[in-house]
Scaffold this motif. Structure first.
Motif, PDB file in Angstrom:
ATOM      1  N   MET A   1      -1.740 -11.476  10.121  1.00  8.09           N
ATOM      2  CA  MET A   1      -2.091 -12.866  10.462  1.00  8.09           C
ATOM      3  C   MET A   1      -0.892 -13.700  10.874  1.00  8.09           C
ATOM      4  SD  MET A   1      -5.017 -13.923   7.869  1.00  8.09           S
ATOM      5  CE  MET A   1      -6.412 -12.888   7.580  1.00  8.09           C
ATOM      6  N   LYS A   2       0.090 -13.770  10.023  1.00 16.53           N
ATOM      7  CA  LYS A   2       1.311 -14.501  10.346  1.00 16.53           C
ATOM      8  C   LYS A   2       2.449 -13.842   9.577  1.00 16.53           C
ATOM      9  CE  LYS A   2       0.100 -17.941   6.862  1.00 16.53           C
ATOM     10  NZ  LYS A   2      -0.205 -19.307   6.589  1.00 16.53           N
ATOM     11  N   ASN A   3       3.633 -13.900  10.122  1.00 17.07           N
ATOM     12  CA  ASN A   3       4.774 -13.223   9.510  1.00 17.07           C
ATOM     13  C   ASN A   3       4.426 -11.765   9.211  1.00 17.07           C
ATOM     14  OD1 ASN A   3       6.157 -15.681   9.583  1.00 17.07           O
ATOM     15  ND2 ASN A   3       5.351 -16.256   7.580  1.00 17.07           N
ATOM     16  N   TYR A   4       4.046 -11.063  10.255  1.00 15.12           N
ATOM     17  CA  TYR A   4       3.564  -9.683  10.172  1.00 15.12           C
ATOM     18  C   TYR A   4       4.437  -8.809   9.275  1.00 15.12           C
ATOM     19  CZ  TYR A   4       2.557  -4.883  11.533  1.00 15.12           C
ATOM     20  OH  TYR A   4       2.233  -3.560  11.505  1.00 15.12           O
ATOM     21  N   PHE A   5       3.784  -7.988   8.460  1.00 12.73           N
ATOM     22  CA  PHE A   5       4.475  -6.923   7.756  1.00 12.73           C
ATOM     23  C   PHE A   5       3.516  -5.773   7.496  1.00 12.73           C
ATOM     24  CE2 PHE A   5       3.247  -9.803   4.230  1.00 12.73           C
ATOM     25  CZ  PHE A   5       2.537  -8.937   3.400  1.00 12.73           C
ATOM     26  N   HIS A   6       4.104  -4.592   7.389  1.00  8.72           N
ATOM     27  CA  HIS A   6       3.349  -3.389   7.039  1.00  8.72           C
ATOM     28  C   HIS A   6       4.304  -2.447   6.320  1.00  8.72           C
ATOM     29  CE1 HIS A   6       0.535  -0.032   7.266  1.00  8.72           C
ATOM     30  NE2 HIS A   6       1.590   0.711   7.586  1.00  8.72           N
ATOM     31  N   TYR A   7       3.932  -2.071   5.109  1.00  9.64           N
ATOM     32  CA  TYR A   7       4.733  -1.142   4.320  1.00  9.64           C
ATOM     33  C   TYR A   7       3.817  -0.077   3.740  1.00  9.64           C
ATOM     34  CZ  TYR A   7       8.126  -4.961   4.431  1.00  9.64           C
ATOM     35  OH  TYR A   7       8.988  -5.942   4.837  1.00  9.64           O
ATOM     36  N   SER A   8       4.332   1.142   3.647  1.00  5.77           N
ATOM     37  CA  SER A   8       3.587   2.256   3.050  1.00  5.77           C
ATOM     38  C   SER A   8       4.485   3.012   2.093  1.00  5.77           C
ATOM     39  CB  SER A   8       3.099   3.230   4.126  1.00  5.77           C
ATOM     40  OG  SER A   8       2.090   2.653   4.901  1.00  5.77           O
ATOM     41  N   THR A   9       3.834   3.619   1.110  1.00  5.83           N
ATOM     42  CA  THR A   9       4.540   4.465   0.166  1.00  5.83           C
ATOM     43  C   THR A   9       3.571   5.510  -0.357  1.00  5.83           C
ATOM     44  OG1 THR A   9       5.995   4.475  -1.777  1.00  5.83           O
ATOM     45  CG2 THR A   9       4.051   3.044  -1.889  1.00  5.83           C
ATOM     46  N   SER A  10       4.106   6.562  -0.925  1.00  8.64           N
ATOM     47  CA  SER A  10       3.302   7.558  -1.625  1.00  8.64           C
ATOM     48  C   SER A  10       3.756   7.562  -3.068  1.00  8.64           C
ATOM     49  CB  SER A  10       3.502   8.953  -1.024  1.00  8.64           C
ATOM     50  OG  SER A  10       2.963   9.009   0.273  1.00  8.64           O
ATOM     51  N   VAL A  11       2.796   7.509  -3.989  1.00 11.23           N
ATOM     52  CA  VAL A  11       3.129   7.505  -5.409  1.00 11.23           C
ATOM     53  C   VAL A  11       2.377   8.623  -6.126  1.00 11.23           C
ATOM     54  CG1 VAL A  11       3.662   5.039  -5.461  1.00 11.23           C
ATOM     55  CG2 VAL A  11       1.354   5.808  -5.995  1.00 11.23           C
ATOM     56  N   CYS A  12       2.958   9.116  -7.194  1.00 10.24           N
ATOM     57  CA  CYS A  12       2.321  10.129  -8.028  1.00 10.24           C
ATOM     58  C   CYS A  12       1.823   9.467  -9.304  1.00 10.24           C
ATOM     59  CB  CYS A  12       3.307  11.238  -8.372  1.00 10.24           C
ATOM     60  SG  CYS A  12       3.761  12.234  -6.948  1.00 10.24           S
ATOM     61  N   VAL A  13       0.565   9.723  -9.617  1.00  9.13           N
ATOM     62  CA  VAL A  13      -0.059   9.173 -10.822  1.00  9.13           C
ATOM     63  C   VAL A  13      -0.889  10.274 -11.471  1.00  9.13           C
ATOM     64  CG1 VAL A  13      -0.137   6.774  -9.990  1.00  9.13           C
ATOM     65  CG2 VAL A  13      -2.045   8.318  -9.502  1.00  9.13           C
ATOM     66  N   PRO A  14      -1.226  10.111 -12.753  1.00 12.94           N
ATOM     67  CA  PRO A  14      -2.109  11.095 -13.392  1.00 12.94           C
ATOM     68  C   PRO A  14      -3.489  11.078 -12.739  1.00 12.94           C
ATOM     69  CG  PRO A  14      -1.002   9.740 -15.041  1.00 12.94           C
ATOM     70  CD  PRO A  14      -0.724   9.121 -13.704  1.00 12.94           C
ATOM     71  N   PRO A  15      -4.210  12.201 -12.766  1.00 19.37           N
ATOM     72  CA  PRO A  15      -5.576  12.215 -12.226  1.00 19.37           C
ATOM     73  C   PRO A  15      -6.430  11.155 -12.926  1.00 19.37           C
ATOM     74  CG  PRO A  15      -4.875  14.421 -12.848  1.00 19.37           C
ATOM     75  CD  PRO A  15      -3.814  13.475 -13.332  1.00 19.37           C
ATOM     76  N   HIS A  16      -7.392  10.622 -12.224  1.00 19.77           N
ATOM     77  CA  HIS A  16      -8.328   9.614 -12.737  1.00 19.77           C
ATOM     78  C   HIS A  16      -7.664   8.268 -13.001  1.00 19.77           C
ATOM     79  CE1 HIS A  16     -10.986  13.022 -12.991  1.00 19.77           C
ATOM     80  NE2 HIS A  16     -10.170  13.604 -13.842  1.00 19.77           N
ATOM     81  N   SER A  17      -6.487   8.039 -12.431  1.00 22.45           N
ATOM     82  CA  SER A  17      -5.836   6.730 -12.555  1.00 22.45           C
ATOM     83  C   SER A  17      -6.571   5.722 -11.694  1.00 22.45           C
ATOM     84  CB  SER A  17      -4.374   6.803 -12.100  1.00 22.45           C
ATOM     85  OG  SER A  17      -3.608   7.585 -12.972  1.00 22.45           O
ATOM     86  N   THR A  18      -6.526   4.474 -12.103  1.00 25.54           N
ATOM     87  CA  THR A  18      -7.148   3.414 -11.310  1.00 25.54           C
ATOM     88  C   THR A  18      -6.209   2.982 -10.192  1.00 25.54           C
ATOM     89  OG1 THR A  18      -6.232   1.646 -12.687  1.00 25.54           O
ATOM     90  CG2 THR A  18      -8.414   2.538 -13.324  1.00 25.54           C
ATOM     91  N   LEU A  19      -6.765   2.278  -9.235  1.00 25.51           N
ATOM     92  CA  LEU A  19      -5.962   1.719  -8.155  1.00 25.51           C
ATOM     93  C   LEU A  19      -4.916   0.754  -8.718  1.00 25.51           C
ATOM     94  CD1 LEU A  19      -5.163   1.216  -5.257  1.00 25.51           C
ATOM     95  CD2 LEU A  19      -7.208  -0.203  -4.995  1.00 25.51           C
ATOM     96  N   LEU A  20      -5.263   0.024  -9.765  1.00 23.59           N
ATOM     97  CA  LEU A  20      -4.297  -0.884 -10.377  1.00 23.59           C
ATOM     98  C   LEU A  20      -3.065  -0.118 -10.867  1.00 23.59           C
ATOM     99  CD1 LEU A  20      -3.619  -3.771 -11.191  1.00 23.59           C
ATOM    100  CD2 LEU A  20      -4.824  -3.364 -13.353  1.00 23.59           C
ATOM    101  N   ARG A  21      -3.284   1.047 -11.440  1.00 23.73           N
ATOM    102  CA  ARG A  21      -2.151   1.864 -11.891  1.00 23.73           C
ATOM    103  C   ARG A  21      -1.315   2.332 -10.700  1.00 23.73           C
ATOM    104  NH1 ARG A  21      -1.995   6.454 -16.560  1.00 23.73           N
ATOM    105  NH2 ARG A  21       0.244   6.800 -16.471  1.00 23.73           N
ATOM    106  N   VAL A  22      -1.963   2.716  -9.609  1.00 18.19           N
ATOM    107  CA  VAL A  22      -1.247   3.106  -8.387  1.00 18.19           C
ATOM    108  C   VAL A  22      -0.359   1.949  -7.928  1.00 18.19           C
ATOM    109  CG1 VAL A  22      -1.536   3.650  -5.929  1.00 18.19           C
ATOM    110  CG2 VAL A  22      -2.960   4.800  -7.646  1.00 18.19           C
ATOM    111  N   MET A  23      -0.922   0.747  -7.927  1.00 18.78           N
ATOM    112  CA  MET A  23      -0.165  -0.430  -7.494  1.00 18.78           C
ATOM    113  C   MET A  23       1.019  -0.703  -8.421  1.00 18.78           C
ATOM    114  SD  MET A  23      -3.325  -2.895  -6.360  1.00 18.78           S
ATOM    115  CE  MET A  23      -2.264  -4.266  -5.873  1.00 18.78           C
ATOM    116  N   LYS A  24       0.835  -0.506  -9.724  1.00 19.59           N
ATOM    117  CA  LYS A  24       1.929  -0.727 -10.679  1.00 19.59           C
ATOM    118  C   LYS A  24       3.049   0.283 -10.475  1.00 19.59           C
ATOM    119  CE  LYS A  24      -0.774  -2.972 -14.306  1.00 19.59           C
ATOM    120  NZ  LYS A  24      -1.353  -2.851 -15.675  1.00 19.59           N
TER     121      LYS A  24
END
Length: 188
Positions: A95-118
């Motif tokens: 929308m404004k001040n464009y940005f795009h970042y990506s990463t790959s993270v390792c988490v235990p199986p059945h982790s929530t998206l919140l845990r991925v974000m943390k």
């Protein structure tokens, strides 16, 4: 497919249709198909459960609590020997001040998206920082990378998997191995 709105609006929609059936001209709607959608979803949020319960037991909201069933579900135990999964996580603002970042993270199986974000935040705090607020539906993401949602501007962070909007929140959605989750700054 039996869905009315999304899985979290189903409970209220079913309550409304059941409660008001005597006040509107009968229309053909597939009650069984709608209930099948509800029966086949694994609800985790107490608010969602509270909204579908009356329809499932064919009682009013006030009388559903007296149905008399006992909890019989055993909670699954985490398998400590399971290999971690890898989740790709991207944040995008076009929308404004464009940005795009990506990463790959390792988490235990059945982790929530919140845990991925943390985990992403812990690994790259300057890029994947975020804030949430508690709601009756679980945590709501209010800001990512310093960019807050804004009711006046009607903006929010929407989450996608393979370009399809997620039907669950960050506190309950459980990404699969190598799934790509995108948080895109959006308008409504």
């Amino acid at each position: 497919n039996g869905m009315i709105g999304n899985i979290y609006s189903m409970g209220l929609a079913l309550q409304a249709l059941e409660a008001s059936s005597e006040f509107y001209a009968p229309r053909k709607w597939d009650r069984a198909q709608a209930f099948n959608v509800v029966y086949n979803h694994d609800y985790h949020q107490p608010m969602a459960i509270a909204q579908v319960l009356p329809a499932l037991v064919n009682k009013s909201y006030l009388h559903a609590g007296g149905w008399g069933c006992a909890a019989t579900t055993e909670w699954p135990r985490a398998n400590s020997c399971s290999s971690p999964i890898t989740v790709q996580f991207s944040i995008t603002n076009t929308m404004k001040n464009y940005f795009h970042y990506s990463t790959s993270v390792c988490v235990p199986p059945h982790s929530t998206l919140l845990r991925v974000m943390k985990v992403a935040r812990n690994e790259k705090p300057d890029i994947f920082c975020f804030k949430t607020k508690k709601t009756s539906w679980g945590p709501y993401v209010t800001s990512i990378h310093g960019l807050p949602a804004n009711e006046t501007e009607r903006t929010y962070w929407q989450f996608f998997s393979c370009w399809s909007p997620l039907q669950e929140g960050v506190g309950t959605y459980k990404p699969k191995n190598w799934e790509h989750i995108q948080a895109i700054f959006s308008t409504y």
